[in-house]
Scaffold this motif. Structure first.
Motif, PDB file in Angstrom:
ATOM      1  N   ARG A  68      -1.409   2.819   9.882  1.00 57.63           N
ATOM      2  CA  ARG A  68      -1.286   3.138  10.961  1.00 57.63           C
ATOM      3  C   ARG A  68      -1.524   4.983  11.589  1.00 57.63           C
ATOM      4  O   ARG A  68      -1.974   5.788  12.328  1.00 57.63           O
ATOM      5  CB  ARG A  68      -0.712   3.102  12.535  1.00 57.63           C
ATOM      6  N   SER A  69      -0.465   4.917  10.581  1.00 54.21           N
ATOM      7  CA  SER A  69      -0.355   7.197  10.052  1.00 54.21           C
ATOM      8  C   SER A  69      -0.138   7.309   8.621  1.00 54.21           C
ATOM      9  O   SER A  69       0.860   6.473   7.760  1.00 54.21           O
ATOM     10  CB  SER A  69       0.938   7.189  10.742  1.00 54.21           C
ATOM     11  N   ALA A  70      -1.349   8.358   8.428  1.00 53.18           N
ATOM     12  CA  ALA A  70      -1.220   8.670   6.477  1.00 53.18           C
ATOM     13  C   ALA A  70      -0.945  10.120   6.139  1.00 53.18           C
ATOM     14  O   ALA A  70      -2.287  10.985   7.368  1.00 53.18           O
ATOM     15  CB  ALA A  70      -2.382   8.035   5.853  1.00 53.18           C
ATOM     16  N   GLY A  73       1.805  11.187   1.420  1.00 53.02           N
ATOM     17  CA  GLY A  73       2.186   9.101   0.694  1.00 53.02           C
ATOM     18  C   GLY A  73       0.523   8.504   0.528  1.00 53.02           C
ATOM     19  O   GLY A  73       1.097   7.429  -0.423  1.00 53.02           O
ATOM     20  N   LEU A  98      12.257   4.420  10.421  1.00 51.36           N
ATOM     21  CA  LEU A  98      10.821   4.985  10.571  1.00 51.36           C
ATOM     22  C   LEU A  98      10.216   3.629  10.542  1.00 51.36           C
ATOM     23  O   LEU A  98      10.404   2.253  10.037  1.00 51.36           O
ATOM     24  CB  LEU A  98      10.322   5.866   9.503  1.00 51.36           C
ATOM     25  N   ASN A 148       0.927   5.019  -0.802  1.00 53.02           N
ATOM     26  CA  ASN A 148       0.295   3.501  -0.307  1.00 53.02           C
ATOM     27  C   ASN A 148      -0.936   3.154  -1.666  1.00 53.02           C
ATOM     28  O   ASN A 148      -0.878   2.081  -1.559  1.00 53.02           O
ATOM     29  CB  ASN A 148      -0.308   4.355   0.612  1.00 53.02           C
ATOM     30  N   CYS A 196       4.664   2.456   8.465  1.00 58.71           N
ATOM     31  CA  CYS A 196       2.946   3.072   8.708  1.00 58.71           C
ATOM     32  C   CYS A 196       1.294   2.069   7.804  1.00 58.71           C
ATOM     33  O   CYS A 196       0.845   2.178   8.725  1.00 58.71           O
ATOM     34  CB  CYS A 196       3.121   4.213   7.893  1.00 58.71           C
TER      35      CYS A 196
HETATM   36  O1  LIG Z   1       4.311   4.928   3.419  1.00 53.26           O
HETATM   37  C1  LIG Z   1       4.417   5.716   3.976  1.00 53.26           C
HETATM   38  C2  LIG Z   1       4.904   6.313   4.736  1.00 53.26           C
HETATM   39  C3  LIG Z   1       4.992   7.016   5.983  1.00 53.26           C
HETATM   40  N1  LIG Z   1       4.136   8.005   5.540  1.00 53.26           N
HETATM   41  C4  LIG Z   1       3.705   9.078   6.764  1.00 53.26           C
HETATM   42  C5  LIG Z   1       2.107   9.602   7.565  1.00 53.26           C
HETATM   43  C6  LIG Z   1       3.219  10.229   8.677  1.00 53.26           C
HETATM   44  O2  LIG Z   1       2.790  11.712   8.105  1.00 53.26           O
HETATM   45  C7  LIG Z   1       4.752   9.931   8.541  1.00 53.26           C
HETATM   46  C8  LIG Z   1       5.608   8.660   9.525  1.00 53.26           C
HETATM   47  O3  LIG Z   1       5.587   9.781  10.775  1.00 53.26           O
HETATM   48  P1  LIG Z   1       4.774   9.071  12.367  1.00 53.26           P
HETATM   49  O4  LIG Z   1       4.816   9.870  13.345  1.00 53.26           O
HETATM   50  O5  LIG Z   1       5.355   7.198  12.326  1.00 53.26           O
HETATM   51  O6  LIG Z   1       3.446   8.824  12.097  1.00 53.26           O
HETATM   52  O7  LIG Z   1       5.150   8.935   7.184  1.00 53.26           O
HETATM   53  C9  LIG Z   1       2.663   7.998   5.013  1.00 53.26           C
HETATM   54  O8  LIG Z   1       1.741   8.187   4.906  1.00 53.26           O
HETATM   55  N2  LIG Z   1       2.819   6.188   4.071  1.00 53.26           N
END
Ligand SMILES: O=c1ccn([C@H]2C[C@H](O)[C@@H](COP(=O)(O)O)O2)c(=O)[nH]1
Ligand SMILES: Nc1nc(=O)c2c([nH]1)NC[C@@H]1CN(c3ccc(C(=O)N[C@@H](CCC(=O)O)C(=O)O)cc3)CN21
Length: 276
Positions: free
Chosen positions: A178-180, A185, A148, A189, A151
């Motif tokens: 970048r994506s939350a 998550g 993956l 984080n 993020c």
């Molecule tokens: O530490 C993390 C790891 C992953 N996420 C979430 C954010 C997204 O919902 C998915 C990743 O999907 P992408 O399509 O690669 O953006 O996982 C998170 O919040 N925190």
């Protein structure tokens, strides 16, 4: 000092739940999403662990210790009872060159490796005014080998000088995520980077300042809507306090047992499916 009760996280959740744009996503689940948001947590006001549901701190601590080992294997986590990466692991447990690999051994073109965490500690000790104290997990050449893509992609440290003679500087950290996934998550984080900031501060003989969380695509999955409504009906409590029981010889020598959270008052856990 009397501490205020903070609810930056719940405010973000409410904003996205009420104002978010309906948006399709890679997992096929569907989200509500807002682009670009910032939260600032003064780490002197308590440890920013979400209180409107019970957060599983064991997984957070072990995942951070796993990053710091530089491992790419999910086995390290499952051996310690942590299952949050299971859905992405290959049959042999490998996750590819994910966070820990990039943090500790970013590959250089000539076949060498850079330990970004060791460099950060060295710079904080020798040149705390530097504006280049950055760790990046976003290794463009390696992205397609990762289970993956990162993020939490890039973070930077900053030292505010001591305000009185003989005082300590204050260490702040800002993360770009970048994506939350706001429900599952983001509580992980925030706590993970707040914990890392405390550890790095202890190692560099600094006090803690702020943890600043900056998000890109901030989303709530459509199958988390009921959980979000329940969580937003709850009143937040005061944040707990982190106690680090000893000072290990380096940032790589912390153990799970070194950490305890005092006065963690929280509402009950809320289960939700993770989007794969
Ligand atoms: O530490 C993390 C790891 C992953 N996420 C979430 C954010 C997204 O919902 C998915 C990743 O999907 P992408 O399509 O690669 O953006 O996982 C998170 O919040 N925190
Ligand atoms: N969609 C998605 N959201 C994420 O937050 C996320 C990913 N994917 N993929 C990679 C990692 C794995 N992370 C995860 C995965 C699962 C939980 C989770 O299920 N949490 C539950 C149980 C906690 C536990 O078992 O420790 C929770 O209630 O918080 C949390 C973070 C964060 N990341």
């Amino acid at each position: 000092m009397t501490r205020p009760i903070r609810q930056q996280y719940e405010d973000l959740m409410r904003l996205v739940a009420t104002q978010g744009a309906l948006k399709a996503d890679r997992t096929g689940t569907g989200t509500k999403s807002v682009f670009g948001h910032q939260m600032r947590f003064d780490l002197n006001e308590g440890f920013p662990l979400v209180t409107t549901k019970k957060v599983h701190v064991k997984s957070i601590i072990q995942e951070l210790l796993w990053f710091l080992t530089g491992s790419s294997s999910n086995h390290w986590l499952t051996e310690r009872g942590v299952t949050i990466w299971n859905e992405w692991a290959r049959p042999d447990g490998d996750l590819g060159p994910v966070y820990g690999v990039q943090w500790r051994s970013w590959p250089t073109p000539d076949g060498g490796h850079i330990d970004q965490i060791a460099e950060v500690i060295k710079t904080l000790k020798t040149n705390p005014d530097s504006r280049r104290i950055i760790v990046s997990a976003w290794n463009v050449a390696d992205l397609d080998k990762m289970a993956l893509m990162p993020c939490h992609a890039l973070f930077q440290f900053y030292v505010a000088p001591a305000t009185e003679p003989g005082g300590k500087g204050k260490l702040s950290c800002q993360l770009y995520q970048r994506s939350a996934d706001i429900f599952l998550g983001v509580p992980f984080n925030i706590a993970s980077y707040a914990l890392l900031t405390h550890m790095v501060a202890q190692q560099c003989d600094l006090d803690v300042g702020d943890f600043i969380w900056t998000g890109g695509d901030c989303h709530i999955y459509s199958n988390h809507a009921e959980q979000v409504a329940l969580q937003l009906s709850r009143a937040p409590f005061l944040y707990p306090t982190l106690n680090i029981k000893r000072k290990p010889d380096s940032v790589f020598d912390y153990q799970f047992e070194d950490f305890e959270f005092l006065d963690y008052q929280h509402h009950p856990a809320i289960k939700a499916p993770v989007a794969i």
